[in-house]
Write a protein that holds these residues in place. Structure first.
Motif, PDB file in Angstrom:
ATOM      1  N   ASP A  43       0.854  -1.185   0.000  1.00  0.00           N
ATOM      2  CA  ASP A  43       0.000   0.000   0.000  1.00  0.00           C
ATOM      3  C   ASP A  43       0.897   1.245   0.000  1.00  0.00           C
ATOM      4  O   ASP A  43       1.325   1.719   1.056  1.00  0.00           O
ATOM      5  N   THR A  79       2.100   7.546   6.056  1.00  0.00           N
ATOM      6  CA  THR A  79       2.149   7.151   7.467  1.00  0.00           C
ATOM      7  C   THR A  79       3.472   6.513   7.866  1.00  0.00           C
ATOM      8  O   THR A  79       4.097   6.913   8.849  1.00  0.00           O
ATOM      9  N   HIS A  80       3.903   5.494   7.098  1.00  0.00           N
ATOM     10  CA  HIS A  80       5.081   4.748   7.527  1.00  0.00           C
ATOM     11  C   HIS A  80       6.367   5.566   7.456  1.00  0.00           C
ATOM     12  O   HIS A  80       7.143   5.613   8.426  1.00  0.00           O
ATOM     13  N   ASN A 129       1.049  -3.293   8.139  1.00  0.00           N
ATOM     14  CA  ASN A 129      -0.007  -2.346   7.772  1.00  0.00           C
ATOM     15  C   ASN A 129       0.052  -1.931   6.301  1.00  0.00           C
ATOM     16  O   ASN A 129      -0.906  -1.351   5.791  1.00  0.00           O
ATOM     17  N   PHE A 130       1.172  -2.213   5.621  1.00  0.00           N
ATOM     18  CA  PHE A 130       1.265  -1.837   4.208  1.00  0.00           C
ATOM     19  C   PHE A 130       1.829  -2.933   3.310  1.00  0.00           C
ATOM     20  O   PHE A 130       1.744  -2.839   2.087  1.00  0.00           O
ATOM     21  N   ASP A 138       5.119  -1.801  12.148  1.00  0.00           N
ATOM     22  CA  ASP A 138       4.163  -1.166  11.230  1.00  0.00           C
ATOM     23  C   ASP A 138       4.139  -1.822   9.850  1.00  0.00           C
ATOM     24  O   ASP A 138       3.213  -1.606   9.081  1.00  0.00           O
ATOM     25  N   TYR A 179      -0.324   4.422   2.049  1.00  0.00           N
ATOM     26  CA  TYR A 179      -0.061   4.312   3.483  1.00  0.00           C
ATOM     27  C   TYR A 179       1.432   4.468   3.761  1.00  0.00           C
ATOM     28  O   TYR A 179       1.829   5.153   4.710  1.00  0.00           O
TER      29      TYR A 179
END
Length: 107
Positions: A18, A25-26, A89-90, A86, A21
């Motif tokens: 992703d 975010t990351h 999450n992607f 994290d 993201y």
């Protein structure tokens, strides 16, 4: 001596990534957590198919810029848990990490 930490994400047939993201975010999380340990910045590359149409072995590369090799280890040890935690999450693939001394840079 300046070092770069290269983070590569596999481009397997079942890989997911992703990018929205990752960028929103990351990577800001990486800068927030690793910045105090000497990370001065980063770049992100998204690989394309080769001129012959061949699929690249990796889909994405991040290059983290650190002031010295010891900083990479210290950042990973002292602030790495939220960064590494994290990843799911992607991406559904674990990244590959390479640390290198910068011996020449004309950028």
């Amino acid at each position: 001596m300046t070092v770069h930490c290269t983070v590569l994400y596999p481009n397997d047939d079942d890989a997911t990534f992703d990018m929205k993201y990752y960028l929103a975010t990351h990577m800001p999380l990486v800068q927030e957590k690793f910045g105090p340990f000497g990370m001065s910045g980063y770049s992100v590359l998204k690989f394309q198919n080769g001129p012959d149409g061949s699929k690249p072995q990796y889909s994405v590369q991040a290059t983290l810029h650190f002031d010295k090799a010891e900083s990479v280890g210290k950042a990973s040890k002292e602030a790495g848990e939220p960064v590494f935690g994290d990843v799911p999450n992607f991406s559904n693939k674990s990244p590959i990490f390479l640390v290198a001394d910068v011996v020449d840079d004309k950028s």
